[in-house]
Design a protein around this motif. Structure first.
Motif, PDB file in Angstrom:
ATOM      1  N   THR A   1       9.690   8.910   3.119  1.00 33.11           N
ATOM      2  CA  THR A   1      10.987   8.749   3.781  1.00 33.11           C
ATOM      3  C   THR A   1      10.769   8.192   5.187  1.00 33.11           C
ATOM      4  OG1 THR A   1      10.938  10.987   4.705  1.00 33.11           O
ATOM      5  CG2 THR A   1      11.830  10.717   2.468  1.00 33.11           C
ATOM      6  N   PRO A   2      11.833   7.725   5.868  1.00 36.42           N
ATOM      7  CA  PRO A   2      11.673   7.235   7.247  1.00 36.42           C
ATOM      8  C   PRO A   2      11.098   8.272   8.194  1.00 36.42           C
ATOM      9  CG  PRO A   2      13.752   6.456   6.357  1.00 36.42           C
ATOM     10  CD  PRO A   2      13.173   7.387   5.336  1.00 36.42           C
ATOM     11  N   PHE A   3      11.467   9.539   8.030  1.00 32.54           N
ATOM     12  CA  PHE A   3      10.883  10.582   8.885  1.00 32.54           C
ATOM     13  C   PHE A   3       9.380  10.700   8.664  1.00 32.54           C
ATOM     14  CE2 PHE A   3       9.447  15.059   8.778  1.00 32.54           C
ATOM     15  CZ  PHE A   3       9.409  15.292  10.145  1.00 32.54           C
ATOM     16  N   GLU A   4       8.958  10.668   7.409  1.00 36.81           N
ATOM     17  CA  GLU A   4       7.530  10.761   7.112  1.00 36.81           C
ATOM     18  C   GLU A   4       6.792   9.522   7.586  1.00 36.81           C
ATOM     19  OE1 GLU A   4       7.949  13.564   3.102  1.00 36.81           O
ATOM     20  OE2 GLU A   4       7.873  11.376   2.946  1.00 36.81           O
TER      21      GLU A   4
ATOM     22  N   GLY B   1       0.792  -1.230   0.000  1.00 38.74           N
ATOM     23  CA  GLY B   1       0.000   0.000   0.000  1.00 38.74           C
ATOM     24  C   GLY B   1       0.814   1.264   0.000  1.00 38.74           C
ATOM     25  N   GLY B   2       2.074   1.205   0.426  1.00 36.99           N
ATOM     26  CA  GLY B   2       2.945   2.377   0.463  1.00 36.99           C
ATOM     27  C   GLY B   2       4.381   1.937   0.631  1.00 36.99           C
ATOM     28  N   TRP B   3       5.295   2.782   0.174  1.00 35.02           N
ATOM     29  CA  TRP B   3       6.715   2.443   0.176  1.00 35.02           C
ATOM     30  C   TRP B   3       7.494   3.409   1.047  1.00 35.02           C
ATOM     31  CZ3 TRP B   3       8.266  -1.972  -2.273  1.00 35.02           C
ATOM     32  CH2 TRP B   3       7.389  -2.519  -3.220  1.00 35.02           C
ATOM     33  N   VAL B   4       8.554   2.884   1.683  1.00 32.62           N
ATOM     34  CA  VAL B   4       9.481   3.692   2.471  1.00 32.62           C
ATOM     35  C   VAL B   4      10.873   3.475   1.899  1.00 32.62           C
ATOM     36  CG1 VAL B   4      10.360   4.243   4.765  1.00 32.62           C
ATOM     37  CG2 VAL B   4       8.044   3.336   4.507  1.00 32.62           C
ATOM     38  N   VAL B   5      11.548   4.545   1.536  1.00 37.17           N
ATOM     39  CA  VAL B   5      12.869   4.451   0.915  1.00 37.17           C
ATOM     40  C   VAL B   5      13.942   4.726   1.960  1.00 37.17           C
ATOM     41  CG1 VAL B   5      14.427   5.449  -0.786  1.00 37.17           C
ATOM     42  CG2 VAL B   5      12.056   5.089  -1.363  1.00 37.17           C
ATOM     43  N   ILE B   6      14.906   3.816   2.068  1.00 38.07           N
ATOM     44  CA  ILE B   6      16.080   4.007   2.916  1.00 38.07           C
ATOM     45  C   ILE B   6      17.271   4.197   1.990  1.00 38.07           C
ATOM     46  CG2 ILE B   6      17.600   2.965   4.641  1.00 38.07           C
ATOM     47  CD1 ILE B   6      15.232   1.505   5.757  1.00 38.07           C
ATOM     48  N   GLY B   7      17.729   5.417   1.895  1.00 42.75           N
ATOM     49  CA  GLY B   7      18.848   5.755   1.032  1.00 42.75           C
ATOM     50  C   GLY B   7      19.571   6.961   1.578  1.00 42.75           C
ATOM     51  N   CYS B   8      20.350   7.616   0.744  1.00 46.10           N
ATOM     52  CA  CYS B   8      21.026   8.825   1.187  1.00 46.10           C
ATOM     53  C   CYS B   8      20.006   9.946   1.335  1.00 46.10           C
ATOM     54  CB  CYS B   8      22.134   9.207   0.206  1.00 46.10           C
ATOM     55  SG  CYS B   8      21.541   9.905  -1.356  1.00 46.10           S
TER      56      CYS B   8
END
Length: 562
Positions: free
Chosen positions: A388-391, A364-371
């Motif tokens: 993002t992780p903060f969001e 249902g939604g994606w979280v990106v862990i990157g720079c």
């Protein structure tokens, strides 16, 4: 009458994979001369650092727009390293006398060996197509060639690496200094205005001259930032004024004059920290720098957060394998999703595009862990939103706790430090009670959840339920019995049974059993094994297979079988 054009709903599939910004390749007439090549790619400094570090396997990482110069840079570094080895060898041979020979013989007799690694030839390798963003150091590709150090060319996010040392060569780009001074004077009429000078990394070497010119014009409170490797600083990867280091709130009194268009993530990070930001475009210089506005972008990001607050299944995209602490960020995101009673799946991808993530319709939604630069993905082509992780932290808070004053954090290392401070501020018992516990089904007494975007009731927002806290007796001890440790023995299940996690049926296994019509090759056949008298599985005898070409195979030495 036949249609001469495609229907209006038809979209060429290749448009999905098109790069949003075309790569500018140098023409043959604009190639750099030998002197310009040495200055642009800092070949002398690179050779000196390689020699000082005594690295023998070096990876040269180029962005796409610099690959045209990669062979020439490779040859110059290789030749200069060879010349440096010859110079070092001749100087050592010329200074050796009889006393040195005696000392060398004595050291060898005592079991000491002379360092001959300085004369070993260095191995260079060009890394062209990076696995992830060009701003990140591609440690994965470098380790494929057993590199000991990476030389990174072009602009960089300066995220700390996990394993390999890095030599950064930022390269330089020209700047019309007179136009920049005129734009600054037109933007800031007050000579006492507090302004921080920032620039994109390829233009950062112009800031010294720009500050000197502005001082001649009478500006007294202009601070020139310098490059540091700290994405979590108040000005990411830049130094801050002395008064700001002592009091971070003082940064709100400063405006920023930025040369070249900054990354969108930098605009969002600084939106709540500074007074204003004006951007001097290097592509089309104007008399007045444009003021950056992030209000509309922040509203759109907050809308994505509220949209994903009721999503039952999240996908976590690992978009880096080189940024340090990315595994800690993964554990942090998984823990946040688990505490909220939701499900998460982890995917390791290279460069993210719409075609890759569209293969998983259940997410249902994606979280990106990157720079901190590549984690912000702004595109309407994706099937599901990407945050993002903060969001994610903001999205998983309750409706009564979800407040956002405009602050936006891009670097996940700052989130990990914030989480550690919060844990240290609570007692150990409180931390255990919020992170552990048995999973219970969703209670009927809980308030219903509604999608704030559509207004519809969401019944499966928490597929894994909520963690239940054990009851506490009068003496302070918990009344619930401790769960039995999980068994490590293999148990043969009947066909159709599904796996359970913590006593609860796994939603993924249930979905696979009930809704997936095809579950893989051989899924409609029952596997049976031959067993001996003791009940152990009897292995099949080894046989030599067929060999030869398509027109005639042979089995072993018998060529008649085909």
């Amino acid at each position: 009458m036949a249609s001469e054009s495609a229907p209006i709903l038809s979209t060429p599939a290749e448009h999905i994979l098109e790069e949003p910004t075309p790569v500018t390749v140098q023409s043959s007439e604009s190639r750099l001369s030998e002197e310009q090549l040495y200055l642009q790619y800092e070949i002398k400094r690179t050779v000196d650092e390689i020699r000082n570090g005594k690295w023998k396997r070096i990876a040269l990482q180029f962005p796409d727009d610099m690959l045209v110069d990669a062979p020439r840079v490779f040859e110059r570094i290789r030749d200069d390293l060879k010349e440096a080895r010859k110079t070092a060898s001749s100087s050592q041979n010329g200074n050796v006398d009889n006393v040195a020979n005696d000392l060398a013989k004595t050291s060898l007799q005592n079991g000491q060996t002379s360092d001959a690694s300085d004369q070993v030839e260095e191995k260079l390798c060009i890394l062209g197509d990076t696995s992830y963003g060009a701003c990140c150091v591609d440690e994965v590709a470098a380790e494929h060639v057993d590199a000991e150090v990476v030389v990174h060319y072009g602009r960089s996010c300066l995220s700390p690496t996990a394993r390999l040392p890095v030599i950064y060569v930022f390269t330089t780009k020209p700047l019309d200094l007179d136009a920049a001074v005129d734009s600054f004077k037109e933007t800031y009429k007050d000579l006492d205005e507090k302004v921080c000078l920032m620039a994109d990394i390829p233009y950062s070497h112009h800031l010294d001259d720009l500050q000197a010119r502005l001082a001649q014009e009478g500006y007294k409170n202009v601070f020139k930032t310098s490059i540091i490797r700290d994405p979590a600083s108040l000005l990411p990867n830049r130094t801050a004024p002395t008064e700001v280091q002592e009091n971070p709130e003082a940064l709100k009194e400063y405006s920023i004059f930025h040369i070249a268009t900054p990354p969108t993530s930098l605009l969002l990070i600084l939106s709540s920290r500074i007074k204003a930001m004006h951007i001097f475009s290097t592509e089309s210089p104007q008399s007045t720098a444009l003021e950056a506005s992030t209000t509309q972008l922040l509203r759109r990001r907050y809308a994505l957060i509220t949209r994903l607050s009721t999503v039952p299944i999240f996908g976590i995209l690992i978009n880096t394998l080189s940024v340090s602490n990315y595994m800690s960020a993964l554990s942090h995101c998984q823990d946040l999703i688990r505490r909220a009673g939701k499900k998460s799946y982890t995917f390791v991808v290279g460069k993210v595009n719409a075609a890759k993530v569209a293969n998983f319709a259940e997410i249902g939604g994606w979280v990106v862990i990157g720079c901190w630069e590549s984690s912000l993905i702004e595109s309407k082509d994706f099937f599901r939103p990407i945050i993002t992780p903060f969001e994610l932290e903001v999205a998983l808070k309750g409706d009564g706790e979800r407040t956002w004053g405009g602050e936006w954090i891009g670097d996940f290392s700052a989130l990990l430090g914030k989480e550690q401070n919060e844990i240290n501020g609570h007692s150990h018992a409180e931390a255990e009670s919020t992170t552990q516990g048995d999973w219970d089904d969703q209670s009927d007494d809980e308030p219903p959840e509604f999608d704030l975007r559509t207004g519809r009731y969401v019944s499966q927002s928490r597929p894994m339920g909520r963690p239940s806290r054990p009851a506490v007796a009068e003496n302070g001890e918990t009344t619930a019995s401790a769960p039995a440790p999980a068994s490590s023995a293999l148990v043969q299940r009947a066909k159709g049974d599904v796996a359970a996690i913590g006593g609860q049926v796994s939603p993924a296994a249930e979905y696979l059993r009930s809704k997936r019509t095809w579950q893989g090759l051989g899924s409609d056949f029952e596997i049976s094994y031959e067993r001996d008298e003791e009940g152990k599985i009897r292995g099949a005898a080894m046989e030599e297979g067929r060999s030869g070409v398509a027109k005639g195979y042979s089995v072993g030495e018998d060529a008649s079988k085909s």
